[in-house]
Design a protein around this motif. Structure first.
Motif, PDB file in Angstrom:
ATOM      1  N   LYS A  72       0.828  -1.200   0.000  1.00  0.00           N
ATOM      2  CA  LYS A  72       0.000   0.000   0.000  1.00  0.00           C
ATOM      3  C   LYS A  72       0.868   1.258   0.000  1.00  0.00           C
ATOM      4  N   ALA A  73       2.002   1.182   0.696  1.00  0.00           N
ATOM      5  CA  ALA A  73       2.907   2.329   0.779  1.00  0.00           C
ATOM      6  C   ALA A  73       3.799   2.464  -0.451  1.00  0.00           C
ATOM      7  N   GLY A  74       3.732   1.475  -1.360  1.00  0.00           N
ATOM      8  CA  GLY A  74       4.498   1.556  -2.597  1.00  0.00           C
ATOM      9  C   GLY A  74       5.902   1.003  -2.521  1.00  0.00           C
ATOM     10  N   HIS A  75       6.197   0.238  -1.470  1.00  0.00           N
ATOM     11  CA  HIS A  75       7.555  -0.281  -1.295  1.00  0.00           C
ATOM     12  C   HIS A  75       7.717  -1.733  -1.757  1.00  0.00           C
ATOM     13  N   TYR A  76       6.685  -2.545  -1.583  1.00  0.00           N
ATOM     14  CA  TYR A  76       6.834  -3.987  -1.783  1.00  0.00           C
ATOM     15  C   TYR A  76       7.250  -4.345  -3.207  1.00  0.00           C
ATOM     16  N   ARG A  77       6.728  -3.630  -4.195  1.00  0.00           N
ATOM     17  CA  ARG A  77       7.017  -3.953  -5.600  1.00  0.00           C
ATOM     18  C   ARG A  77       8.159  -3.106  -6.168  1.00  0.00           C
ATOM     19  N   PHE A  78       8.981  -2.554  -5.315  1.00  0.00           N
ATOM     20  CA  PHE A  78      10.023  -1.608  -5.718  1.00  0.00           C
ATOM     21  C   PHE A  78      10.821  -2.062  -6.931  1.00  0.00           C
ATOM     22  N   ASN A  79      11.202  -3.346  -6.975  1.00  0.00           N
ATOM     23  CA  ASN A  79      12.087  -3.799  -8.053  1.00  0.00           C
ATOM     24  C   ASN A  79      11.361  -4.088  -9.359  1.00  0.00           C
TER      25      ASN A  79
END
Length: 424
Positions: A72-79
């Motif tokens: 939700k914060a936009g970090h998990y799919r960073f790569n």
């Protein structure tokens, strides 16, 4: 110590991750006695000992919530690429992140035992993107990103590990009700995540001879396919376990469930090996530095015989050796990651494969040495589960075997060093 200059956008992002951890993840870890999954009770709390040693549901539910917040914060799919909700994370950025998070020690932000992190290492959607048919991409990628499709990896077998081209699992063409397909028989081992998977990427030989790279395909087998049987969950040095044996007995799938080139399925298994190895090296480096830092701190505070442990060269010198190797590895890992960002995958495989292997096997060995030394410096309390060093050791010890055993990686380095393998 950092000599390699990390771009400001990456250091800014590390600060952003730190802020997110303090704001969202630390409170989640503290509520409802979730600390039991990270303090001295961690192995007991995580493991359902009466259910084949599988992860407890409460533990996995906590990880799901962590990933939900991170996504939700936009970090998990960073790569991942932007089109999949990611930020086009670079290899250098991923290496910096992995080291940074591991250097914080145990926590919900970056769990060691099952590689769960607020910044995911999401390679399977990219596998489908790079190897799948248009129909497979349209169906599988959204399902993977939404958690509806979870794939295990069926490469290793009971009698074949590093010698994957000698695998026993066989696939033969068979048409059923007018539909072309494949009949698969064989076995797989260490199919991590099989307790909640929807599919298994089964690698099987359909032509050629033992030892040939050609003639092995990747067959996407739904977990509920008749004849696909999940067997014994193997208890490991690092518990809980989700690593079972799998038997395939007259398993039939339609031909459209082949992923990638039918003759060169092993290309899927190798597609992200360099990314995984450099990121694992960075993670091991971070955990090693954590062990070193904690040992230095303790040696300054602990005062047997009326003086700090830190004044003794028997304490100083081993930690100096470890700290020095960590500093040198950091430079090599960061420089190699930065080079990877300048070239396509085939060039990485040709020009940097040996250097990546150097980073990986040395970092994985370093963290084991650092965790062992931390136990020794801390004495009895270091050996207990009230410190995280035994957990760090148990987790990272497996990486001297998995992702390419260190002997396999040393052989790769030797191949380049002695001219048996050419960089072109």
């Amino acid at each position: 110590m950092t000599l390699f200059e990390i771009p400001k956008d990456i250091t800014d992002y590390l600060a952003e991750l730190d802020d997110f951890i303090e704001r969202e993840i630390v409170p989640l870890q503290k509520q409802d006695d979730n600390e039991r999954f990270f303090d001295h009770r961690r192995e007991w709390a995580r493991t359902d000992w009466d259910n084949d040693g599988l992860p407890r549901k409460e533990w996995e539910q906590l990880l799901v919530e962590m990933r939900r917040r991170a996504d939700k914060a936009g970090h998990y799919r960073f790569n991942l690429p932007v089109e999949y909700g990611g930020k086009n994370g670079s290899h250098l950025a991923m290496a910096c992140i992995r080291e940074h998070l591991a250097q914080k020690g145990l926590g919900l932000h970056n769990d060691l035992q099952n590689e769960s992190s607020i910044v995911g290492n999401l390679v399977q959607p990219l596998m489908v993107r790079d190897f799948g048919t248009p129909e497979q991409k349209a169906e599988y990628i959204p399902a993977m990103l939404e958690g509806r499709m979870r794939c295990t990896f069926g490469l290793t077998e009971e009698h074949h590990g590093s010698d994957a081209t000698w695998m026993d699992t066989r696939a033969v063409p068979e048409k059923r009700d007018g539909v072309d397909g494949w009949l698969i028989n064989g076995n797989k081992m260490w199919t991590t995540g099989a307790h909640h998977h929807s599919h298994c990427m089964v690698f099987a030989r359909h032509s050629g001879n033992d030892g040939d790279a050609k003639g092995i395909g990747c067959f996407l087998v739904p977990a509920d396919t008749p004849g696909f049987e999940v067997g014994e969950y193997l208890w490991t040095f690092n518990m809980p376990t989700d690593h079972p044996k799998v038997a395939l007995k007259d398993v039939w799938i339609p031909a459209n469930m082949v992923l990638g080139d039918l003759d060169y399925g092993l290309a899927l298994a190798q597609h992200f090996v360099h990314e995984n190895r450099i990121r694992q090296a960075a993670s091991s480096l971070g955990a090693a530095q954590y062990c070193i830092n904690e040992s230095v701190k303790y040696a300054k505070e602990r005062k047997p015989f009326g003086k700090p442990l830190a004044v003794n060269q028997a304490i100083q010198f081993p930690l100096v050796e470890l700290h020095t190797e960590a500093a040198m590895l950091r430079q090599l890992i960061y420089a190699t990651s930065a080079q990877m960002d300048t070239m396509p995958k085939p060039e990485v495989a040709k020009r940097l494969s040996d250097v990546i292997s150097m980073c990986n096997y040395r970092a994985n060995r370093l963290v084991c040495d650092a965790a062992d030394r931390a136990m020794q410096v801390h004495g009895g309390i270091g050996y207990s589960r009230h410190k995280p060093f035994e957990h760090i050791y148990r987790h990272h010890r497996r990486y001297r075997i998995t992702e390419g055993a260190e002997e396999i990686q040393m052989r790769k380095v030797a191949g380049h060093l002695f001219g048996f393998m050419s960089k072109g």
